[in-house]
Design an enzyme around this catalytic site. Structure first.
Site, PDB file in Angstrom:
ATOM      1  N   GLU A  48      52.020 -21.182  95.646  1.00  0.00           N
ATOM      2  CA  GLU A  48      51.761 -22.206  96.649  1.00  0.00           C
ATOM      3  C   GLU A  48      52.099 -21.584  98.001  1.00  0.00           C
ATOM      4  OE1 GLU A  48      53.856 -25.829  95.742  1.00  0.00           O
ATOM      5  OE2 GLU A  48      53.133 -26.731  97.605  1.00  0.00           O
ATOM      6  N   LYS A  69      62.552 -21.962  96.966  1.00  0.00           N
ATOM      7  CA  LYS A  69      61.963 -21.771  98.292  1.00  0.00           C
ATOM      8  C   LYS A  69      62.562 -22.740  99.303  1.00  0.00           C
ATOM      9  CE  LYS A  69      57.569 -21.047  96.613  1.00  0.00           C
ATOM     10  NZ  LYS A  69      56.126 -21.222  96.638  1.00  0.00           N
ATOM     11  N   ARG A  73      61.932 -18.288  83.455  1.00  0.00           N
ATOM     12  CA  ARG A  73      62.033 -17.853  84.845  1.00  0.00           C
ATOM     13  C   ARG A  73      62.998 -16.688  84.960  1.00  0.00           C
ATOM     14  NH1 ARG A  73      60.401 -22.139  88.104  1.00  0.00           N
ATOM     15  NH2 ARG A  73      61.196 -21.317  90.043  1.00  0.00           N
TER      16      ARG A  73
HETATM   17  P1  ATP Z   1      60.167 -22.278  93.993  1.00  0.00           P
HETATM   18  O1  ATP Z   1      60.807 -23.091  92.903  1.00  0.00           O
HETATM   19  O2  ATP Z   1      60.961 -21.108  94.433  1.00  0.00           O
HETATM   20  O3  ATP Z   1      59.720 -23.105  95.139  1.00  0.00           O
HETATM   21  P2  ATP Z   1      57.639 -22.381  92.735  1.00  0.00           P
HETATM   22  O4  ATP Z   1      57.619 -22.274  91.271  1.00  0.00           O
HETATM   23  O5  ATP Z   1      57.452 -23.729  93.302  1.00  0.00           O
HETATM   24  O6  ATP Z   1      58.905 -21.655  93.300  1.00  0.00           O
HETATM   25  P3  ATP Z   1      55.017 -21.307  93.168  1.00  0.00           P
HETATM   26  O7  ATP Z   1      54.469 -20.728  94.416  1.00  0.00           O
HETATM   27  O8  ATP Z   1      54.457 -22.544  92.638  1.00  0.00           O
HETATM   28  O9  ATP Z   1      56.578 -21.438  93.407  1.00  0.00           O
HETATM   29  O10 ATP Z   1      55.036 -20.197  92.028  1.00  0.00           O
HETATM   30  C1  ATP Z   1      53.944 -19.362  91.725  1.00  0.00           C
HETATM   31  C2  ATP Z   1      54.131 -18.806  90.350  1.00  0.00           C
HETATM   32  O11 ATP Z   1      55.331 -18.066  90.255  1.00  0.00           O
HETATM   33  C3  ATP Z   1      54.209 -19.899  89.295  1.00  0.00           C
HETATM   34  O12 ATP Z   1      53.390 -19.533  88.206  1.00  0.00           O
HETATM   35  C4  ATP Z   1      55.656 -19.940  88.920  1.00  0.00           C
HETATM   36  O13 ATP Z   1      55.808 -20.337  87.587  1.00  0.00           O
HETATM   37  C5  ATP Z   1      56.100 -18.490  89.159  1.00  0.00           C
HETATM   38  N1  ATP Z   1      57.524 -18.409  89.462  1.00  0.00           N
HETATM   39  C6  ATP Z   1      58.182 -19.057  90.449  1.00  0.00           C
HETATM   40  N2  ATP Z   1      59.501 -18.787  90.397  1.00  0.00           N
HETATM   41  C7  ATP Z   1      59.684 -17.930  89.353  1.00  0.00           C
HETATM   42  C8  ATP Z   1      60.829 -17.281  88.768  1.00  0.00           C
HETATM   43  N3  ATP Z   1      62.051 -17.462  89.257  1.00  0.00           N
HETATM   44  N4  ATP Z   1      60.615 -16.472  87.710  1.00  0.00           N
HETATM   45  C9  ATP Z   1      59.379 -16.280  87.222  1.00  0.00           C
HETATM   46  N5  ATP Z   1      58.281 -16.852  87.713  1.00  0.00           N
HETATM   47  C10 ATP Z   1      58.413 -17.677  88.768  1.00  0.00           C
HETATM   48 MG    MG Z   2      55.445 -24.591  92.254  1.00  0.00          MG
END
Ligand code: ATP
Ligand code: MG
Length: 611
Positions: free
Chosen positions: A60, A313, A303
């Site tokens: 995102e 984030k 994760r």
């Molecule tokens: P955050 O919780 O930090 O805001 P998010 O999951 O909302 O992260 P996205 O931009 O939606 O962020 O994530 C893009 C991809 O990265 C998704 O497929 C998500 O599952 C993966 N991802 C995010 N954080 C992790 C992590 N700590 N380990 C592995 N994959 C991750």
């Molecule tokens: Mg997300």
């Protein structure tokens, strides 16, 4: 990068082409034949992919990517590469409030820096690059068709009512009073929602699935909601936006994705993912490749969590906006851009992700493992230089410039500066050598001198001999102190017979220390970074309390002296400062003649990975 995943194996030098997928898939017996790989392998064997494995990385654009995302990048791109397929980069820009082009551009930059490139058709004029928002028209049309088929309805329960009706997993929920509204009326409301007739939250569109399901996400989930917010690309074109659970499977399906990998929290959403794909199938919308209907599937992995930092984030944004760090790319941040600025290498980050591996079990990784990976690579590749971070002056009393020469011949024979030649990298002969001036006054690190030496202190001390790296043997005779007792100058003599470093008579000298020549050394700003948090889990008292665990000593700036070859160091040149650590010229602040270095990682640590 270390492809072997075992200590001691060396990766190729900088710039060498690397097959990244390999790090997740070594030999048949290796644990890296993880469940995702086996899953894809089976589908390929069963002919389900139409001849091409397609994955996607769907960030995102609401922040910079961090080391957790880097793991997902390694998995998504790595798997596609392993199976000779393609990985799309899709910006999941369905939630307009916090998205921006700045984030989007930096996500692209960081993925490329990690060593990956998206490929495939693309929907935004760039191969392999997609914006979920480009599919809004199609999503809306799919929703309309669901309504026509009696599979979705508009609902005007308030947020609180909606929660109450939805109920708890143990007991069936209560149907919304709107559940059986006619498709015609639902279509009318849905169009009015789109046309801006209602305020945020007044109506929403829900999938009509099963109010008695033990999986709460299956109880007529919301699939469209009203948000009167401008989208960073589409402006005010829409005031209704699809929910993630509805949008994501549609994006995957329309792009022809075969394997959609995400983190474990989405596991409970998987039945809904499949439900949406089934409805698309009914609507004849699944793509066909080489005669095979492509039905996207989702699987989940744990994760990546790292101790002594935060990775959400939202919290990273808080650190930035409240000024606790200097920006998203502050070298203490767990972001990819922060790690780049810190001097970490893409290869070390990939190696770390490979070592952490892919599993279904949540665990925490030690930042020391990442640091170990960085050290392993830099030890092979970093240019060696001498730098003195806590300088104290040493005066060589019998150096020609400090002695009154008795004859003019003697002056000619003993020029005041000699040149020391040292290898740029003892592990890589092709890196060559450099010549460093050495004169009668040098800087050494304060910690390399003791007026009253402890037992086994073999460095500089009165009456003791020490080797000045690459130059000569020096015998300390004493020191000068200021009123407070602080040593301000050290004195001694060199042994002219030992030029090059060894005594002519074969006597042994135990200690060797690094130095910088006072006359030609260059002043440099050196930033010494440490962990951002002192607590293993900074969130242990909840997200509102994490700031109290910030490490007050996470940044120390010192004025150092460095050898002349470092004067022109430019952004992201990486060095080993001998006996001190690995350093990188700051990407933005290092200027010719006024270099600035960031400490990437110290030279040694007791940490050793277990495999
Ligand atoms: P955050 O919780 O930090 O805001 P998010 O999951 O909302 O992260 P996205 O931009 O939606 O962020 O994530 C893009 C991809 O990265 C998704 O497929 C998500 O599952 C993966 N991802 C995010 N954080 C992790 C992590 N700590 N380990 C592995 N994959 C991750
Ligand atoms: Mg997300």
């Amino acid at each position: 990068m270390n492809c072997g995943g075992r200590p001691g194996r060396r990766g190729p030098a900088h710039g060498a082409p690397v097959k990244y997928g390999i790090i997740f898939a070594m030999s048949e017996s290796d644990t890296s034949r993880h469940f995702l790989r086996q899953w894809i392998e089976k589908d390929v064997a069963d002919g389900k992919t139409g001849g091409k494995v397609v994955t996607r990385f769907p960030p995102e654009p609401n922040g910079y990517i961090h080391i957790g995302h880097a793991k997902a990048v390694c998995v998504d791109f790595g798997m596609a590469e392993l199976f000779g397929g393609e990985c799309h980069l899709r910006l999941d820009d369905t939630n307009p409030t916090k998205e921006s082009d700045e984030y989007a551009e930096n996500i692209k930059k960081d993925i490329r820096w990690l060593g990956f490139q998206w490929s495939g058709e693309g929907d935004a004029g760039e191969p392999g690059f997609y914006n979920a928002s480009n599919m809004f028209d199609k999503m809306y049309a799919i929703a309309e068709e669901l309504i026509r088929r009696g599979q979705a309805y508009c609902c005007n329960l308030t947020q609180d009512e909606w929660k109450e009706y939805r109920g708890v997993p143990e007991k069936p929920g209560t149907p919304s009073p709107s559940r059986d509204t006619s498709p015609e009326r639902n279509l009318q409301i849905f169009h009015e929602m789109r046309d801006g007739k209602y305020a945020d939250g007044e109506w929403c569109l829900r999938a009509k699935i099963d109010m008695a399901s033990p999986n709460i996400h299956f109880r007529d989930p919301v699939i469209y909601r009203i948000r009167h917010v401008s989208h960073y690309h589409l402006g005010d074109k829409w005031c209704v936006y699809p929910m993630y659970d509805f949008a994501h499977p549609i994006e995957d399906a329309l792009e022809g994705v075969t394997h959609s990998m995400c983190t474990l929290e989405f596991e409970v959403h998987r039945p809904l993912y499949d439900w949406v794909v089934d409805r698309m199938d009914e609507q004849g919308l699944l793509p066909v490749r080489n005669g095979v209907k492509i039905r996207t599937q989702q699987r989940e992995f744990a994760r990546l969590n790292i101790t002594y930092t935060v990775m959400s984030k939202r919290l990273l944004l808080q650190l930035v906006t409240e000024g606790h760090v200097a920006g998203w790319d502050d070298p203490r941040m767990p972001t990819v851009c922060g790690m780049r600025r810190r001097g970490y290498t893409p290869g070390a980050i990939r190696e770390f992700c490979a070592r952490v591996g892919v599993s279904k079990f949540e665990s925490e990784s030690d930042p020391a493992l990442l640091e170990w990976c960085v050290r392993e690579e830099l030890n092979q590749t970093a240019t060696r230089r001498m730098a003195v971070l806590d300088p104290v002056k040493v005066v060589i009393d019998n150096w020609p410039t400090h002695q009154a020469p008795s004859t003019s011949d003697e002056v000619a024979q003993a020029p005041s500066t000699k040149l020391v030649e040292l290898p740029n990298n003892p592990l890589d002969e092709s890196a060559g050598t450099r010549k460093i001036p050495f004169g009668g006054e040098i800087w050494i690190d304060r910690a390399d001198f003791m007026e009253v030496p402890e037992k086994k202190f073999f460095r500089m001390a009165p009456g003791q001999e020490v080797r000045l790296r690459g130059a000569c043997i020096f015998k300390c005779t004493g020191c000068v102190k200021d009123e407070s007792g602080k040593v301000v100058e050290i004195h001694g003599t060199w042994d002219p017979e030992s030029w090059g470093g060894n005594a002519a008579d074969g006597r042994k000298v135990k200690g060797t220390i690094h130095w910088v020549d006072c006359a030609t050394g260059v002043k440099a700003e050196v930033r010494l970074y440490d962990r951002l948090f002192t607590e293993k889990d900074p969130l242990k008292d909840g997200p509102s309390e994490f700031l109290k665990y910030m490490n007050p000593d996470s940044l120390k700036v010192v004025e150092a002296y460095v050898e002349p070859a470092l004067a022109e160091a430019k952004g992201l040149d990486r060095f080993q400062f001998e006996r001190t650590g690995y350093f990188v010229a700051d990407e933005f602040d290092s200027k010719p003649g006024a270099p600035v270095f960031n400490r990437t990682v110290t030279l040694k640590d007791s940490y050793k990975p277990s495999v």
